[in-house]
Scaffold this motif. Sequence first.
Motif, PDB file in Angstrom:
ATOM      1  N   HIS A  43      27.459  43.063  41.664  1.00  0.00           N
ATOM      2  CA  HIS A  43      28.898  42.852  41.857  1.00  0.00           C
ATOM      3  C   HIS A  43      29.533  44.107  42.470  1.00  0.00           C
ATOM      4  O   HIS A  43      30.312  44.022  43.430  1.00  0.00           O
ATOM      5  CB  HIS A  43      29.547  42.505  40.513  1.00  0.00           C
ATOM      6  CG  HIS A  43      31.015  42.316  40.582  1.00  0.00           C
ATOM      7  ND1 HIS A  43      31.581  41.189  41.139  1.00  0.00           N
ATOM      8  CD2 HIS A  43      32.035  43.101  40.188  1.00  0.00           C
ATOM      9  CE1 HIS A  43      32.898  41.296  41.070  1.00  0.00           C
ATOM     10  NE2 HIS A  43      33.197  42.449  40.501  1.00  0.00           N
ATOM     11  N   TRP A  44      29.193  45.279  41.947  1.00  0.00           N
ATOM     12  CA  TRP A  44      29.710  46.540  42.454  1.00  0.00           C
ATOM     13  C   TRP A  44      29.345  46.724  43.931  1.00  0.00           C
ATOM     14  O   TRP A  44      30.178  47.130  44.749  1.00  0.00           O
ATOM     15  CB  TRP A  44      29.140  47.685  41.614  1.00  0.00           C
ATOM     16  CG  TRP A  44      29.459  49.055  42.110  1.00  0.00           C
ATOM     17  CD1 TRP A  44      28.597  49.918  42.713  1.00  0.00           C
ATOM     18  CD2 TRP A  44      30.720  49.736  42.049  1.00  0.00           C
ATOM     19  NE1 TRP A  44      29.246  51.088  43.037  1.00  0.00           N
ATOM     20  CE2 TRP A  44      30.550  51.005  42.639  1.00  0.00           C
ATOM     21  CE3 TRP A  44      31.972  49.386  41.556  1.00  0.00           C
ATOM     22  CZ2 TRP A  44      31.590  51.915  42.748  1.00  0.00           C
ATOM     23  CZ3 TRP A  44      33.000  50.304  41.661  1.00  0.00           C
ATOM     24  CH2 TRP A  44      32.804  51.540  42.250  1.00  0.00           C
ATOM     25  N   ARG A  45      28.106  46.404  44.268  1.00  0.00           N
ATOM     26  CA  ARG A  45      27.661  46.520  45.662  1.00  0.00           C
ATOM     27  C   ARG A  45      28.486  45.629  46.580  1.00  0.00           C
ATOM     28  O   ARG A  45      28.878  46.027  47.675  1.00  0.00           O
ATOM     29  CB  ARG A  45      26.186  46.154  45.780  1.00  0.00           C
ATOM     30  CG  ARG A  45      25.254  47.208  45.226  1.00  0.00           C
ATOM     31  CD  ARG A  45      23.842  46.705  45.189  1.00  0.00           C
ATOM     32  NE  ARG A  45      22.910  47.788  44.872  1.00  0.00           N
ATOM     33  CZ  ARG A  45      21.668  47.575  44.499  1.00  0.00           C
ATOM     34  NH1 ARG A  45      21.176  46.341  44.405  1.00  0.00           N
ATOM     35  NH2 ARG A  45      20.885  48.600  44.223  1.00  0.00           N
ATOM     36  N   ARG A  46      28.746  44.402  46.144  1.00  0.00           N
ATOM     37  CA  ARG A  46      29.547  43.486  46.975  1.00  0.00           C
ATOM     38  C   ARG A  46      30.981  43.988  47.127  1.00  0.00           C
ATOM     39  O   ARG A  46      31.573  43.881  48.206  1.00  0.00           O
ATOM     40  CB  ARG A  46      29.500  42.075  46.410  1.00  0.00           C
ATOM     41  CG  ARG A  46      28.148  41.401  46.640  1.00  0.00           C
ATOM     42  CD  ARG A  46      28.139  39.959  46.201  1.00  0.00           C
ATOM     43  NE  ARG A  46      28.263  39.805  44.766  1.00  0.00           N
ATOM     44  CZ  ARG A  46      27.240  39.780  43.905  1.00  0.00           C
ATOM     45  NH1 ARG A  46      26.011  39.894  44.339  1.00  0.00           N
ATOM     46  NH2 ARG A  46      27.449  39.614  42.624  1.00  0.00           N
ATOM     47  N   LEU A  47      31.545  44.544  46.061  1.00  0.00           N
ATOM     48  CA  LEU A  47      32.903  45.086  46.165  1.00  0.00           C
ATOM     49  C   LEU A  47      32.949  46.271  47.128  1.00  0.00           C
ATOM     50  O   LEU A  47      33.883  46.395  47.934  1.00  0.00           O
ATOM     51  CB  LEU A  47      33.412  45.515  44.790  1.00  0.00           C
ATOM     52  CG  LEU A  47      33.743  44.398  43.830  1.00  0.00           C
ATOM     53  CD1 LEU A  47      34.144  44.972  42.469  1.00  0.00           C
ATOM     54  CD2 LEU A  47      34.873  43.520  44.365  1.00  0.00           C
ATOM     55  N   LYS A  48      31.961  47.153  47.049  1.00  0.00           N
ATOM     56  CA  LYS A  48      31.889  48.287  47.964  1.00  0.00           C
ATOM     57  C   LYS A  48      31.711  47.806  49.407  1.00  0.00           C
ATOM     58  O   LYS A  48      32.294  48.364  50.324  1.00  0.00           O
ATOM     59  CB  LYS A  48      30.754  49.233  47.575  1.00  0.00           C
ATOM     60  CG  LYS A  48      30.936  49.923  46.239  1.00  0.00           C
ATOM     61  CD  LYS A  48      32.160  50.797  46.187  1.00  0.00           C
ATOM     62  CE  LYS A  48      31.955  52.065  46.979  1.00  0.00           C
ATOM     63  NZ  LYS A  48      33.115  52.964  46.972  1.00  0.00           N
ATOM     64  N   ALA A  49      30.902  46.770  49.587  1.00  0.00           N
ATOM     65  CA  ALA A  49      30.714  46.208  50.924  1.00  0.00           C
ATOM     66  C   ALA A  49      32.029  45.634  51.448  1.00  0.00           C
ATOM     67  O   ALA A  49      32.379  45.839  52.616  1.00  0.00           O
ATOM     68  CB  ALA A  49      29.629  45.130  50.899  1.00  0.00           C
ATOM     69  N   TYR A  50      32.739  44.938  50.605  1.00  0.00           N
ATOM     70  CA  TYR A  50      34.038  44.374  50.979  1.00  0.00           C
ATOM     71  C   TYR A  50      34.960  45.483  51.481  1.00  0.00           C
ATOM     72  O   TYR A  50      35.572  45.369  52.551  1.00  0.00           O
ATOM     73  CB  TYR A  50      34.659  43.656  49.779  1.00  0.00           C
ATOM     74  CG  TYR A  50      36.021  43.061  50.059  1.00  0.00           C
ATOM     75  CD1 TYR A  50      36.134  41.737  50.459  1.00  0.00           C
ATOM     76  CD2 TYR A  50      37.178  43.814  49.918  1.00  0.00           C
ATOM     77  CE1 TYR A  50      37.385  41.179  50.715  1.00  0.00           C
ATOM     78  CE2 TYR A  50      38.423  43.283  50.180  1.00  0.00           C
ATOM     79  CZ  TYR A  50      38.525  41.956  50.575  1.00  0.00           C
ATOM     80  OH  TYR A  50      39.754  41.419  50.839  1.00  0.00           O
ATOM     81  N   GLN A  51      35.049  46.572  50.715  1.00  0.00           N
ATOM     82  CA  GLN A  51      35.911  47.685  51.111  1.00  0.00           C
ATOM     83  C   GLN A  51      35.463  48.286  52.440  1.00  0.00           C
ATOM     84  O   GLN A  51      36.292  48.577  53.307  1.00  0.00           O
ATOM     85  CB  GLN A  51      35.906  48.770  50.034  1.00  0.00           C
ATOM     86  CG  GLN A  51      36.603  48.349  48.763  1.00  0.00           C
ATOM     87  CD  GLN A  51      36.465  49.387  47.675  1.00  0.00           C
ATOM     88  OE1 GLN A  51      35.495  50.146  47.620  1.00  0.00           O
ATOM     89  NE2 GLN A  51      37.444  49.436  46.780  1.00  0.00           N
ATOM     90  N   ALA A  52      34.166  48.492  52.595  1.00  0.00           N
ATOM     91  CA  ALA A  52      33.654  49.081  53.835  1.00  0.00           C
ATOM     92  C   ALA A  52      33.918  48.171  55.030  1.00  0.00           C
ATOM     93  O   ALA A  52      34.301  48.647  56.110  1.00  0.00           O
ATOM     94  CB  ALA A  52      32.164  49.371  53.702  1.00  0.00           C
ATOM     95  N   LEU A  53      33.730  46.886  54.840  1.00  0.00           N
ATOM     96  CA  LEU A  53      33.978  45.945  55.934  1.00  0.00           C
ATOM     97  C   LEU A  53      35.456  45.881  56.287  1.00  0.00           C
ATOM     98  O   LEU A  53      35.833  45.740  57.446  1.00  0.00           O
ATOM     99  CB  LEU A  53      33.467  44.552  55.555  1.00  0.00           C
ATOM    100  CG  LEU A  53      31.953  44.419  55.507  1.00  0.00           C
ATOM    101  CD1 LEU A  53      31.561  43.190  54.708  1.00  0.00           C
ATOM    102  CD2 LEU A  53      31.385  44.362  56.916  1.00  0.00           C
ATOM    103  N   ARG A  54      36.274  45.972  55.295  1.00  0.00           N
ATOM    104  CA  ARG A  54      37.715  45.857  55.481  1.00  0.00           C
ATOM    105  C   ARG A  54      38.324  47.116  56.104  1.00  0.00           C
ATOM    106  O   ARG A  54      39.252  47.040  56.892  1.00  0.00           O
ATOM    107  CB  ARG A  54      38.357  45.581  54.121  1.00  0.00           C
ATOM    108  CG  ARG A  54      39.804  45.204  54.166  1.00  0.00           C
ATOM    109  CD  ARG A  54      39.958  43.713  54.333  1.00  0.00           C
ATOM    110  NE  ARG A  54      41.346  43.368  54.125  1.00  0.00           N
ATOM    111  CZ  ARG A  54      42.071  42.753  55.043  1.00  0.00           C
ATOM    112  NH1 ARG A  54      41.532  42.355  56.162  1.00  0.00           N
ATOM    113  NH2 ARG A  54      43.325  42.479  54.822  1.00  0.00           N
ATOM    114  N   TYR A  55      37.801  48.280  55.721  1.00  0.00           N
ATOM    115  CA  TYR A  55      38.472  49.525  56.083  1.00  0.00           C
ATOM    116  C   TYR A  55      37.679  50.473  56.984  1.00  0.00           C
ATOM    117  O   TYR A  55      38.147  51.578  57.259  1.00  0.00           O
ATOM    118  CB  TYR A  55      38.901  50.263  54.810  1.00  0.00           C
ATOM    119  CG  TYR A  55      39.828  49.419  53.975  1.00  0.00           C
ATOM    120  CD1 TYR A  55      41.118  49.103  54.422  1.00  0.00           C
ATOM    121  CD2 TYR A  55      39.412  48.891  52.765  1.00  0.00           C
ATOM    122  CE1 TYR A  55      41.962  48.302  53.670  1.00  0.00           C
ATOM    123  CE2 TYR A  55      40.252  48.090  52.000  1.00  0.00           C
ATOM    124  CZ  TYR A  55      41.527  47.809  52.462  1.00  0.00           C
ATOM    125  OH  TYR A  55      42.362  47.017  51.719  1.00  0.00           O
TER     126      TYR A  55
END
Length: 96
Positions: A43-55
């Motif tokens: 879950h943490w990895r997906r959240l970090k990926a979301y942030q990286a993709l977004r920003y």
Amino acid sequence: MHEDPAKEWTLDELGKQIGMSRATLVRHFQDAIGMAPIAYLNHWRRLKAYQALRYTDESVNKIAVSLGFTSGQTLSRAMIREMGISPGELRKQKKT
């Protein structure tokens, strides 16, 4: 886990890091967070990926590998499954 999400964490390794048996570690995680340690890590990895993709403008593959996914496709499937959005769709939202 948070400092090195790309590492191939196991329950044994996590337990060693904090001086707990696997069973105790799982029990404490369940009580405190409501999920097992490896589920939390994913879950943490997906959240970090979301942030990286977004920003950031980093490639999907680079983000994926930096967070412990085997490829951008693996990350994409995981994000669709948990978040209901693909990296490409997320990137399109970033531009609007």
